[in-house]
Design a protein around this motif. Sequence first.
Motif, PDB file in Angstrom:
ATOM      1  N   MET A  25       0.840  -1.193   0.000  1.00  0.00           N
ATOM      2  CA  MET A  25       0.000   0.000   0.000  1.00  0.00           C
ATOM      3  C   MET A  25       0.881   1.250   0.000  1.00  0.00           C
ATOM      4  SD  MET A  25      -3.197   1.106   2.403  1.00  0.00           S
ATOM      5  CE  MET A  25      -4.379   0.316   1.307  1.00  0.00           C
ATOM      6  N   ALA A  26       1.883   1.278   0.847  1.00  0.00           N
ATOM      7  CA  ALA A  26       2.768   2.439   0.922  1.00  0.00           C
ATOM      8  C   ALA A  26       3.496   2.658  -0.405  1.00  0.00           C
ATOM      9  CB  ALA A  26       3.765   2.272   2.062  1.00  0.00           C
ATOM     10  N   PHE A  32       2.189   6.543  -6.888  1.00  0.00           N
ATOM     11  CA  PHE A  32       1.196   7.430  -7.494  1.00  0.00           C
ATOM     12  C   PHE A  32       1.435   8.886  -7.109  1.00  0.00           C
ATOM     13  CE2 PHE A  32      -1.350   3.672  -8.507  1.00  0.00           C
ATOM     14  CZ  PHE A  32      -1.847   4.027  -9.753  1.00  0.00           C
ATOM     15  N   GLN A  33       1.839   9.120  -5.860  1.00  0.00           N
ATOM     16  CA  GLN A  33       2.106  10.493  -5.425  1.00  0.00           C
ATOM     17  C   GLN A  33       3.318  11.064  -6.157  1.00  0.00           C
ATOM     18  OE1 GLN A  33       0.451  12.648  -3.546  1.00  0.00           O
ATOM     19  NE2 GLN A  33      -1.146  11.263  -2.862  1.00  0.00           N
ATOM     20  N   ALA A  34       4.222  10.228  -6.598  1.00  0.00           N
ATOM     21  CA  ALA A  34       5.367  10.689  -7.387  1.00  0.00           C
ATOM     22  C   ALA A  34       5.011  10.772  -8.874  1.00  0.00           C
ATOM     23  CB  ALA A  34       6.555   9.755  -7.186  1.00  0.00           C
ATOM     24  N   LEU A  35       4.227   9.822  -9.348  1.00  0.00           N
ATOM     25  CA  LEU A  35       3.864   9.777 -10.767  1.00  0.00           C
ATOM     26  C   LEU A  35       3.009  10.973 -11.181  1.00  0.00           C
ATOM     27  CD1 LEU A  35       3.734   8.250 -13.489  1.00  0.00           C
ATOM     28  CD2 LEU A  35       1.693   7.103 -12.604  1.00  0.00           C
ATOM     29  N   LEU A  96      -7.450   3.469  -5.182  1.00  0.00           N
ATOM     30  CA  LEU A  96      -7.130   4.366  -4.073  1.00  0.00           C
ATOM     31  C   LEU A  96      -5.891   5.202  -4.373  1.00  0.00           C
ATOM     32  CD1 LEU A  96      -7.848   1.983  -1.048  1.00  0.00           C
ATOM     33  CD2 LEU A  96      -9.228   3.931  -1.812  1.00  0.00           C
ATOM     34  N   GLY A  97      -4.923   4.611  -5.059  1.00  0.00           N
ATOM     35  CA  GLY A  97      -3.720   5.349  -5.435  1.00  0.00           C
ATOM     36  C   GLY A  97      -4.046   6.530  -6.343  1.00  0.00           C
ATOM     37  N   VAL A  98      -4.902   6.301  -7.327  1.00  0.00           N
ATOM     38  CA  VAL A  98      -5.310   7.390  -8.218  1.00  0.00           C
ATOM     39  C   VAL A  98      -6.129   8.417  -7.450  1.00  0.00           C
ATOM     40  CG1 VAL A  98      -6.749   7.987 -10.213  1.00  0.00           C
ATOM     41  CG2 VAL A  98      -5.216   6.019 -10.332  1.00  0.00           C
ATOM     42  N   ALA A  99      -7.084   7.934  -6.660  1.00  0.00           N
ATOM     43  CA  ALA A  99      -7.987   8.846  -5.949  1.00  0.00           C
ATOM     44  C   ALA A  99      -7.240   9.781  -4.998  1.00  0.00           C
ATOM     45  CB  ALA A  99      -9.033   8.050  -5.172  1.00  0.00           C
ATOM     46  N   THR A 100      -6.221   9.267  -4.334  1.00  0.00           N
ATOM     47  CA  THR A 100      -5.503  10.101  -3.361  1.00  0.00           C
ATOM     48  C   THR A 100      -4.423  10.964  -3.994  1.00  0.00           C
ATOM     49  OG1 THR A 100      -3.964   8.300  -2.844  1.00  0.00           O
ATOM     50  CG2 THR A 100      -5.918   8.528  -1.424  1.00  0.00           C
ATOM     51  N   SER A 101      -4.112  10.740  -5.263  1.00  0.00           N
ATOM     52  CA  SER A 101      -2.996  11.475  -5.860  1.00  0.00           C
ATOM     53  C   SER A 101      -3.360  12.321  -7.069  1.00  0.00           C
ATOM     54  CB  SER A 101      -1.886  10.497  -6.260  1.00  0.00           C
ATOM     55  OG  SER A 101      -2.337   9.651  -7.297  1.00  0.00           O
ATOM     56  N   VAL A 102      -4.591  12.216  -7.552  1.00  0.00           N
ATOM     57  CA  VAL A 102      -4.927  12.930  -8.786  1.00  0.00           C
ATOM     58  C   VAL A 102      -4.749  14.444  -8.632  1.00  0.00           C
ATOM     59  CG1 VAL A 102      -7.423  13.153  -8.402  1.00  0.00           C
ATOM     60  CG2 VAL A 102      -6.547  12.957 -10.726  1.00  0.00           C
ATOM     61  N   ILE A 122       9.888  15.458  -6.841  1.00  0.00           N
ATOM     62  CA  ILE A 122       9.063  14.278  -7.095  1.00  0.00           C
ATOM     63  C   ILE A 122       9.527  13.099  -6.229  1.00  0.00           C
ATOM     64  CG2 ILE A 122       8.522  12.552  -8.861  1.00  0.00           C
ATOM     65  CD1 ILE A 122       8.470  14.986 -10.859  1.00  0.00           C
ATOM     66  N   ALA A 123      10.835  12.914  -6.117  1.00  0.00           N
ATOM     67  CA  ALA A 123      11.376  11.840  -5.278  1.00  0.00           C
ATOM     68  C   ALA A 123      11.019  12.047  -3.808  1.00  0.00           C
ATOM     69  CB  ALA A 123      12.891  11.736  -5.447  1.00  0.00           C
ATOM     70  N   VAL A 124      11.107  13.276  -3.339  1.00  0.00           N
ATOM     71  CA  VAL A 124      10.772  13.570  -1.936  1.00  0.00           C
ATOM     72  C   VAL A 124       9.287  13.312  -1.679  1.00  0.00           C
ATOM     73  CG1 VAL A 124      10.568  15.443  -0.239  1.00  0.00           C
ATOM     74  CG2 VAL A 124      12.674  15.163  -1.548  1.00  0.00           C
ATOM     75  N   ILE A 125       8.436  13.712  -2.599  1.00  0.00           N
ATOM     76  CA  ILE A 125       6.994  13.484  -2.453  1.00  0.00           C
ATOM     77  C   ILE A 125       6.702  11.991  -2.345  1.00  0.00           C
ATOM     78  CG2 ILE A 125       4.758  13.614  -3.643  1.00  0.00           C
ATOM     79  CD1 ILE A 125       5.800  16.325  -4.843  1.00  0.00           C
ATOM     80  N   GLY A 126       7.241  11.204  -3.256  1.00  0.00           N
ATOM     81  CA  GLY A 126       6.990   9.764  -3.255  1.00  0.00           C
ATOM     82  C   GLY A 126       7.549   9.076  -2.024  1.00  0.00           C
ATOM     83  N   LEU A 127       8.762   9.414  -1.652  1.00  0.00           N
ATOM     84  CA  LEU A 127       9.404   8.787  -0.498  1.00  0.00           C
ATOM     85  C   LEU A 127       8.702   9.168   0.805  1.00  0.00           C
ATOM     86  CD1 LEU A 127      11.685   6.987   0.497  1.00  0.00           C
ATOM     87  CD2 LEU A 127      13.137   9.017   0.651  1.00  0.00           C
ATOM     88  N   THR A 128       8.321  10.419   0.940  1.00  0.00           N
ATOM     89  CA  THR A 128       7.623  10.866   2.147  1.00  0.00           C
ATOM     90  C   THR A 128       6.289  10.136   2.299  1.00  0.00           C
ATOM     91  OG1 THR A 128       8.658  13.040   2.010  1.00  0.00           O
ATOM     92  CG2 THR A 128       6.666  12.874   3.347  1.00  0.00           C
ATOM     93  N   THR A 129       5.566  10.015   1.201  1.00  0.00           N
ATOM     94  CA  THR A 129       4.286   9.295   1.239  1.00  0.00           C
ATOM     95  C   THR A 129       4.508   7.853   1.668  1.00  0.00           C
ATOM     96  OG1 THR A 129       3.406  10.708  -0.516  1.00  0.00           O
ATOM     97  CG2 THR A 129       2.266   8.623  -0.110  1.00  0.00           C
TER      98      THR A 129
END
Length: 175
Positions: A25-26, A32-35, A96-102, A122-129
């Motif tokens: 999940m993470a 998705f938060q990075a994509l 859920l990945g799309v819904a939380t990151s769109v 982008i890397a920081v966003i994905g890693l933090t999530t």
Amino acid sequence: MDAVAVSISSGMVRGRASWREALAMAATFGAFQALMPALGYAGGAYFHDAIEAYDHWIAFGLLALVGGHMILESRTSAEEEREPGNPFSPRRLAILGVATSVDALAVGLTLSIMDMPPAVAIAVIGLTTFVFCVPAVLLGVRLGVRFAHRAEFTGGAILIAIGAKILIDHLSGAA
């Protein structure tokens, strides 16, 4: 924070989660938060109006759909003794990945007009999530054990509330 809240509610609904499921999940949410910002950056100003005009409606619709389904599942009679839906299934993780990151597409659009290297952001966003979602799933499991009889309904209501907050924030100009 949307991904963290969904991670908590997913752990609550299931009442159990292996490390593999928490990591899946993470990783899905982090990816998705990075994509999405990467896509937003690539689209730049060309797609800005189209994305910004509908991202909140898409997020709301997906979260309301999944949350509503969870609430309906929670209302089945106790005689049916069924396993709650699996929020860690690949299909549900993708939704859920799309819904939380769109809405993160807009972040990418912002990156495209700033003078900064997008790869780092982008890397920081994905890693933090990713880092925040693993313990969130495990916290949700603990809460789900405590509130097992209401976890699926509560999880569905939380997803709908998150979707409504995204929609209200965008419509009111707060986001």
